[in-house]
Design an enzyme around this catalytic site. Structure first.
Site, PDB file in Angstrom:
ATOM      1  N   LEU A  60      37.607  40.616  43.622  1.00 58.82           N
ATOM      2  CA  LEU A  60      36.423  39.993  43.062  1.00 58.82           C
ATOM      3  C   LEU A  60      36.743  38.543  42.763  1.00 58.82           C
ATOM      4  O   LEU A  60      37.731  38.242  42.081  1.00 58.82           O
ATOM      5  CB  LEU A  60      35.981  40.717  41.786  1.00 58.82           C
ATOM      6  CG  LEU A  60      35.761  42.232  41.901  1.00 58.82           C
ATOM      7  CD1 LEU A  60      35.303  42.809  40.562  1.00 58.82           C
ATOM      8  CD2 LEU A  60      34.747  42.563  42.991  1.00 58.82           C
ATOM      9  N   CYS A  61      35.945  37.633  43.295  1.00 62.11           N
ATOM     10  CA  CYS A  61      36.113  36.201  43.056  1.00 62.11           C
ATOM     11  C   CYS A  61      37.525  35.740  43.443  1.00 62.11           C
ATOM     12  O   CYS A  61      37.977  35.968  44.563  1.00 62.11           O
ATOM     13  CB  CYS A  61      35.767  35.891  41.605  1.00 62.11           C
ATOM     14  SG  CYS A  61      35.627  34.135  41.210  1.00 62.11           S
ATOM     15  N   THR A  62      38.247  35.123  42.533  1.00 61.55           N
ATOM     16  CA  THR A  62      39.566  34.581  42.848  1.00 61.55           C
ATOM     17  C   THR A  62      40.652  35.643  42.963  1.00 61.55           C
ATOM     18  O   THR A  62      41.815  35.311  43.230  1.00 61.55           O
ATOM     19  CB  THR A  62      39.986  33.537  41.798  1.00 61.55           C
ATOM     20  OG1 THR A  62      39.860  34.111  40.495  1.00 61.55           O
ATOM     21  CG2 THR A  62      39.125  32.289  41.902  1.00 61.55           C
ATOM     22  N   THR A  82      35.597  33.899  48.523  1.00 67.28           N
ATOM     23  CA  THR A  82      35.913  33.772  47.105  1.00 67.28           C
ATOM     24  C   THR A  82      34.854  32.851  46.515  1.00 67.28           C
ATOM     25  O   THR A  82      33.909  32.468  47.209  1.00 67.28           O
ATOM     26  CB  THR A  82      37.337  33.223  46.897  1.00 67.28           C
ATOM     27  OG1 THR A  82      37.679  33.287  45.505  1.00 67.28           O
ATOM     28  CG2 THR A  82      37.460  31.790  47.389  1.00 67.28           C
TER      29      THR A  82
END
Length: 301
Positions: A90-92, A110
């Site tokens: 998730l994300c970074t 990302t």
């Protein structure tokens, strides 16, 4: 990062057995030094060695992306993947997957603000900063914040079907289905209710998915030019009119396959796909399964 970790905990760690039973068996794992949101200690009895026996591993966003991720985390994620686990970032969190070599040769995403850094640091990764999430061969990545929830719902949809995912989305009061290919960055905020230029048009189109609607048909109904319509669609939904229509047709096909026994040909007509061949092509591209296999997996028994 607190938001992304909380999203995964809410979707998978909360008992939703009223939707489907059994629900997921959930464990929060981490090192003794783990912190959430930079200040909340993640006090869990499950260490990173637990990842080796998981079916799915979700790596939430990491706050510090300037340095390398912890070596013990990289090793644990790599070992889980080698054991056959589905790996999600998730994300970074994508920086952890990239450091483990799991994104080499794959398309990944990302948060758009960190996409250039991810691409520069890991040149073997095909970084796509323009999508909400990716799903390739059991390795999944999401953009930032709300896109993490979109990916979590995508996983539920993949495992349990559209009906369960949509019911969960209603419980969470979030959009039930934003396609992974939808634009990550939307110039204007997504608006709900009737406070946007397409408030009348979108429900009108949803009631006519069985008809061969064109951009010109939508523009005429909205009393605007095709170019102006495209601009408003991108601002409100993050995608084009035709891509939005296609995603709604596939969503409806999922619900029909789950809830009834209509033939694929009949469902193709009801969703405006025209022919069963057209339905099969688009359905398999979006869901990863042909309609018949989707029904066997998620249909009412």
């Amino acid at each position: 990062m607190l938001f992304e970790a909380a999203a995964a905990c809410e979707v998978f760690g909360t008992d939703h057995s009223e939707l489907v039973n059994p629900w997921y068996s959930f464990r929060a794992c981490g090192s003794r030094q783990a912190r959430v949101g930079g200040w909340l200690r993640a006090d869990t009895t499950h260490g990173l060695d637990t990842l080796a026996s998981a079916h799915t591993v979700i790596v939430p966003a990491q706050d510090d992306i300037e340095g390398d991720p912890p070596g013990e985390l990289i090793d644990a994620v790599r070992a889980a993947h080698a054991a056959g686990a589905r790996i999600v970032s998730l994300c970074t969190g994508a920086f952890v997957l990239a450091a483990a070599g799991l994104l080499d040769g794959r398309r990944a995403t990302t948060h758009w603000a960190h996409a250039d850094l991810l691409a520069a640091r890991y040149p073997k990764v095909t970084v796509d900063a323009g999508v909400l999430f990716t799903d390739e061969d059991g390795v999944l990545t999401s953009a930032g914040k709300a896109a993490g929830m979109d990916l979590c719902l995508h996983i539920v949809r993949t495992d349990h079907g559209a009906t369960v995912a949509n019911a969960l989305a209603r419980h969470l009061v979030v959009p039930p289905h934003r396609d992974g290919g939808q634009a990550q960055f939307i110039p204007a905020p997504v608006t709900h209710g009737r406070d946007h230029p397409l408030a009348e048009l979108l429900p009108w189109a949803l009631e006519r998915l069985d008809q061969p609607l064109t951009v010109e048909d939508l523009a005429r109904q909205a009393a605007m030019s095709s170019r102006n319509l495209a601009r408003h669609f991108h601002a409100v939904t993050g995608t084009s009119p035709l891509r939005w229509l296609l995603s709604q047709r596939v969503r409806l096909a999922q619900e029909l396959l789950e809830s009834g026994d209509d033939s694929v040909e009949h469902i193709a007509a009801r969703t405006g796909m025209g022919t069963s061949a057209t339905l099969r092509r688009h359905f398999a591209r979006v869901t990863g399964l042909p309609p018949e296999a989707y029904r066997r997996t998620f249909g009412v028994r």
